[in-house]
Design an enzyme around this catalytic site. Structure first.
Site, PDB file in Angstrom:
ATOM      1  N   CYS A  70      35.053  43.994  44.767  1.00 27.98           N
ATOM      2  CA  CYS A  70      34.767  42.693  44.151  1.00 27.98           C
ATOM      3  C   CYS A  70      33.600  42.006  44.867  1.00 27.98           C
ATOM      4  O   CYS A  70      33.657  41.795  46.083  1.00 27.98           O
ATOM      5  CB  CYS A  70      36.002  41.797  44.205  1.00 27.98           C
ATOM      6  SG  CYS A  70      35.703  40.122  43.609  1.00 27.98           S
ATOM      7  N   CYS A  73      34.595  38.515  46.794  1.00 27.27           N
ATOM      8  CA  CYS A  73      35.413  38.476  48.001  1.00 27.27           C
ATOM      9  C   CYS A  73      34.496  38.370  49.221  1.00 27.27           C
ATOM     10  O   CYS A  73      33.323  38.736  49.157  1.00 27.27           O
ATOM     11  CB  CYS A  73      36.272  39.737  48.101  1.00 27.27           C
ATOM     12  SG  CYS A  73      37.650  39.791  46.929  1.00 27.27           S
ATOM     13  N   HIS A 116      41.512  36.849  46.411  1.00 33.07           N
ATOM     14  CA  HIS A 116      41.191  37.561  45.169  1.00 33.07           C
ATOM     15  C   HIS A 116      42.311  37.473  44.137  1.00 33.07           C
ATOM     16  O   HIS A 116      42.059  37.453  42.934  1.00 33.07           O
ATOM     17  CB  HIS A 116      40.892  39.034  45.482  1.00 33.07           C
ATOM     18  CG  HIS A 116      40.526  39.849  44.280  1.00 33.07           C
ATOM     19  ND1 HIS A 116      39.236  39.918  43.776  1.00 33.07           N
ATOM     20  CD2 HIS A 116      41.290  40.622  43.452  1.00 33.07           C
ATOM     21  CE1 HIS A 116      39.218  40.702  42.709  1.00 33.07           C
ATOM     22  NE2 HIS A 116      40.447  41.142  42.488  1.00 33.07           N
ATOM     23  N   ASN A 156      35.934  30.192  33.028  1.00 37.27           N
ATOM     24  CA  ASN A 156      36.540  31.138  32.086  1.00 37.27           C
ATOM     25  C   ASN A 156      37.628  31.880  32.851  1.00 37.27           C
ATOM     26  O   ASN A 156      37.347  32.441  33.912  1.00 37.27           O
ATOM     27  CB  ASN A 156      35.523  32.154  31.568  1.00 37.27           C
ATOM     28  CG  ASN A 156      34.377  31.504  30.819  1.00 37.27           C
ATOM     29  OD1 ASN A 156      34.554  30.479  30.182  1.00 37.27           O
ATOM     30  ND2 ASN A 156      33.198  32.097  30.896  1.00 37.27           N
ATOM     31  N   HIS A 167      38.157  37.829  40.228  1.00 45.72           N
ATOM     32  CA  HIS A 167      38.273  36.846  41.313  1.00 45.72           C
ATOM     33  C   HIS A 167      38.226  35.429  40.742  1.00 45.72           C
ATOM     34  O   HIS A 167      37.442  35.150  39.841  1.00 45.72           O
ATOM     35  CB  HIS A 167      37.124  37.050  42.302  1.00 45.72           C
ATOM     36  CG  HIS A 167      37.323  36.379  43.610  1.00 45.72           C
ATOM     37  ND1 HIS A 167      37.694  37.052  44.755  1.00 45.72           N
ATOM     38  CD2 HIS A 167      37.217  35.076  43.971  1.00 45.72           C
ATOM     39  CE1 HIS A 167      37.783  36.195  45.757  1.00 45.72           C
ATOM     40  NE2 HIS A 167      37.503  34.986  45.302  1.00 45.72           N
ATOM     41  N   HIS A 169      37.011  32.163  39.882  1.00 46.78           N
ATOM     42  CA  HIS A 169      35.685  31.568  40.001  1.00 46.78           C
ATOM     43  C   HIS A 169      35.313  30.862  38.712  1.00 46.78           C
ATOM     44  O   HIS A 169      35.921  31.064  37.663  1.00 46.78           O
ATOM     45  CB  HIS A 169      34.631  32.639  40.313  1.00 46.78           C
ATOM     46  CG  HIS A 169      34.310  33.525  39.139  1.00 46.78           C
ATOM     47  ND1 HIS A 169      35.170  34.507  38.662  1.00 46.78           N
ATOM     48  CD2 HIS A 169      33.220  33.567  38.315  1.00 46.78           C
ATOM     49  CE1 HIS A 169      34.637  35.120  37.627  1.00 46.78           C
ATOM     50  NE2 HIS A 169      33.452  34.568  37.391  1.00 46.78           N
ATOM     51  N   GLN A 171      31.609  28.750  36.773  1.00 48.61           N
ATOM     52  CA  GLN A 171      30.151  28.784  36.716  1.00 48.61           C
ATOM     53  C   GLN A 171      29.597  27.386  36.472  1.00 48.61           C
ATOM     54  O   GLN A 171      30.317  26.486  36.046  1.00 48.61           O
ATOM     55  CB  GLN A 171      29.682  29.727  35.610  1.00 48.61           C
ATOM     56  CG  GLN A 171      30.140  31.165  35.783  1.00 48.61           C
ATOM     57  CD  GLN A 171      29.647  32.069  34.666  1.00 48.61           C
ATOM     58  OE1 GLN A 171      28.462  32.318  34.533  1.00 48.61           O
ATOM     59  NE2 GLN A 171      30.576  32.558  33.853  1.00 48.61           N
TER      60      GLN A 171
END
Length: 353
Positions: A70, A73, A116, A156, A167, A169, A171
């Site tokens: 990933c 991470c 994660h 999303n 992971h 996250h 944007q």
């Protein structure tokens, strides 16, 4: 909060946001990366009047890597990722495969936690508060770029939404124009203001929904409801009770309460379809006023816009998704199978004990 800005091996900016003021961030990116090259451009549709980002370089972006590869991470030993340090609280960096770049705007990735296997709903209130600080800081910084007119922070969650990295996250897109959805809101606000002799449309909507059967939850400084004409099966709008145009306008009381209210909403979303269902896929989107001129919107000023978060899922019932078919994709006329009143009732039913 402590903020530390650094650069990745290819020149992109990376920023650590830490809960502790004494945290030192001096790790360097040891990857042999070439400088990022993008081909992003904005093209305007002459018939619809909206804009499309053309970004062919994104075809080669990372797609569903295994957990031990990933890129979000922390780096560990010889396994090098986008984050050079071995740990982090919240980190933001320029997207390696941006939809918008240069004169066409900017795209950033926001990593909510180094864990994660977590999700935003798993964060503590302190951690969620730090994410809010990061969103606010990036909104401020990006608003000063000459190519940026609107800043959009969003998450999303779930493969069904199209997420390519598991992971936790989100944007941030910094657009060089006012987005079509925001423009529609501003035109509606302008028309309502003129028709009512000065009443604010966002205030009127919030006042109506707080006392109706689409109400979901309320704190001292925030209120959440399912909108009257919800587009999606389960859709909630979260407003600060004191109208502000963007994240920068939130006062300390609203910032302090936000994590508790928002985490409760996310946890309710994961209970909608029962404990046996996979985590609910969703999109969480902050709507903020543009930073450019609003002259085209007939008397509306930035302060007339109301910051709010829209949270929705494309899952309409257990094991079934809401697809955008002919009416939605072809004509932008949504058909919702779940009555908003029933959606709100369900979101009240699954409240935390």
């Amino acid at each position: 909060m402590k903020k530390t800005s650094t650069r990745l091996a290819d020149g992109r900016e990376l920023i650590y946001y830490d809960l502790r003021d004494d945290t030192v961030r001096d790790a360097t990116d040891r990857r042999p990366l070439d400088r990022t090259v993008t081909t992003s451009e904005i093209r305007r549709d002459p018939l619809l009047g909206d804009s499309v980002a053309i970004a062919s370089h994104r075809q080669g972006r990372t797609y569903h890597p295994p957990a031990d590869e990933c890129p979000l991470c922390p780096s560990e030993g010889e396994r090098l990722s986008e984050i050079p340090d071995s740990s982090y609280d919240v980190v933001v960096f320029e997207n390696r495969f941006p939809s918008l770049a240069g004169d066409s705007g900017r795209c950033e990735v926001v990593c909510f936690t180094s864990d994660h296997n977590a999700s935003f709903a798993d964060l503590t209130e302190e951690q969620a508060g730090l994410v809010l600080e990061a969103w606010t800081d990036r909104t401020s910084e990006l608003s000063h770029l000459p190519s940026v007119e609107q800043v959009f922070c969003f998450e999303n969650r779930g493969a069904e939404i199209g997420v390519t990295l598991g992971h936790p996250h989100g944007q941030i897109y910094a657009y060089p124009f006012t987005t079509p959805r925001t423009a529609l809101m501003l035109r509606s606000a302008a028309a309502h203001k003129e028709m009512t002799g000065g009443e604010n449309l966002f205030d009127a909507v919030l006042d109506r929904e707080r006392t109706g059967d689409r109400f979901v939850l309320e704190g001292e400084h925030w209120a959440a409801f399912v909108p009257y004409a919800a587009h999606w099966p389960y859709e909630v709008h979260l407003y600060p009770k004191r109208r502000v145009p963007d994240l920068l306008g939130l006062d300390e009381d609203a910032r302090t309460e936000f994590p508790k209210v928002y985490l409760e909403l996310l946890r309710r979303f994961d209970r909608i379809f029962g404990e046996s269902e996979p985590p609910t896929p969703y999109i969480a989107a902050w709507h903020q006023a543009p930073f450019g001129s609003l002259e085209e919107f007939d008397g509306v000023v930035r302060e007339d816009f109301a910051l709010h978060l829209e949270l929705f899922t494309i899952r309409r019932t257990s094991g079934k998704l809401k697809f955008l078919a002919g009416s939605e994709s072809g004509m932008n006329v949504f058909i919702n199978d779940v009555p908003p009143e029933r959606a709100a009732e369900r979101l009240r039913e699954v409240a935390s004990s």
